[in-house]
Design a protein around this motif. Sequence first.
Motif, mmCIF file in Angstrom:
data_model
loop_
_atom_site.group_PDB
_atom_site.id
_atom_site.type_symbol
_atom_site.label_atom_id
_atom_site.label_comp_id
_atom_site.label_asym_id
_atom_site.label_seq_id
_atom_site.Cartn_x
_atom_site.Cartn_y
_atom_site.Cartn_z
ATOM 1 N N GLY A 84 -9.682 -7.507 1.063
ATOM 2 C CA GLY A 84 -9.427 -8.494 2.674
ATOM 3 C C GLY A 84 -8.507 -7.865 3.419
ATOM 4 N N THR A 85 -8.611 -8.441 4.464
ATOM 5 C CA THR A 85 -7.139 -8.394 5.316
ATOM 6 C C THR A 85 -5.730 -8.033 4.962
ATOM 7 N N TYR A 86 -5.361 -9.587 3.846
ATOM 8 C CA TYR A 86 -4.312 -9.502 3.615
ATOM 9 C C TYR A 86 -4.231 -8.928 2.107
ATOM 10 N N GLY A 87 -5.066 -8.008 1.473
ATOM 11 C CA GLY A 87 -4.917 -7.578 -0.322
ATOM 12 C C GLY A 87 -3.774 -6.510 0.080
ATOM 13 N N PHE A 88 -4.563 -5.419 -1.400
ATOM 14 C CA PHE A 88 -3.648 -4.717 -1.948
ATOM 15 C C PHE A 88 -3.091 -3.679 -0.724
ATOM 16 N N ALA A 89 -3.674 -3.360 0.164
ATOM 17 C CA ALA A 89 -3.051 -2.554 0.914
ATOM 18 C C ALA A 89 -1.954 -3.069 1.759
ATOM 19 N N ASN A 90 -2.098 -3.572 2.400
ATOM 20 C CA ASN A 90 -0.876 -4.306 3.095
ATOM 21 C C ASN A 90 -0.128 -5.474 1.800
ATOM 22 N N LEU A 91 -0.383 -4.869 1.114
ATOM 23 C CA LEU A 91 0.735 -5.937 0.423
ATOM 24 C C LEU A 91 1.992 -5.052 -0.053
ATOM 25 N N VAL A 92 1.159 -3.440 -0.604
ATOM 26 C CA VAL A 92 2.231 -2.244 -0.846
ATOM 27 C C VAL A 92 2.460 -1.543 0.541
ATOM 28 N N THR A 93 2.476 -1.658 2.064
ATOM 29 C CA THR A 93 2.918 -1.676 3.486
ATOM 30 C C THR A 93 4.271 -2.518 3.704
ATOM 31 N N THR A 94 3.629 -3.446 3.606
ATOM 32 C CA THR A 94 4.708 -4.907 3.069
ATOM 33 C C THR A 94 5.715 -4.170 2.436
ATOM 34 N N ILE A 95 5.808 -4.946 1.401
ATOM 35 C CA ILE A 95 6.286 -4.216 0.248
ATOM 36 C C ILE A 95 7.705 -3.338 0.756
ATOM 37 N N LEU A 96 6.818 -1.823 1.157
ATOM 38 C CA LEU A 96 7.604 -0.853 1.879
ATOM 39 C C LEU A 96 8.362 -0.592 3.182
ATOM 40 N N SER A 97 7.793 -1.903 3.985
ATOM 41 C CA SER A 97 7.755 -2.364 5.282
ATOM 42 C C SER A 97 9.669 -3.124 5.135
#
Length: 209
Positions: free
Chosen positions: A157-170
């Motif tokens: 979903g919108t707040y799923g795995f892809a955003n977990l990775v990019t949020t950690i990197l950010s």
Amino acid sequence: MNSSSTVSEKPNLKWRVVDITVASVIAVASSLIYWLAALAYGPVSALDSFIPGLWGVINGFWLFAGPLALIIVRKPGAAIYAEVVAGVVEALLGNQWGGTATFLVALAQGVAAEIVFTAVLYKVWNIWITTISGAVSGVACWAYSFFTNLQAIDWNGTYGFANLVTTILSGAIVAGVFTWWLYLGIAATGALDHFESGRDVRNKQKANA
């Protein structure tokens, strides 16, 4: 500028008036960046379905007040204080989430950033600990969004795995690496000479001169 470690053998953990003042200034200044990030959130999130993880890229800009205040003031609770104050001021300036939600996510982010420095007993101050702090704060930012949007285990979903990775990197880059170099830059001017954090940098400058 120096990215080496500073280890405080007997850290002074008692807050002073100057500590509260500087942490507050950092928080209020950061809130303006937070508010601008809130303005960018709508257009960026609209593109997230086309570019998975894009939303997470800007999350680091909501995370840096806590680590920055903590590595400068070096007092327990500085990350929580700065992050919450920055979030509250952002909400007062006006955002799409309102006061309660902004306060809660800011609190979660501040606590997460603080935990990393607590783990080293507020004795180790370097780019690596700061970067880990930013990354862990990113996990808290993502987790709040994930669970409050009732996604359960919808990792796509919108707040799923892809955003977990990019949020950690950010979080690691903006609230970690960039924050550390920002601190060094401020300290190098002499503006932080009333703090151990500032004197550390200035003493290293003199030693390398």
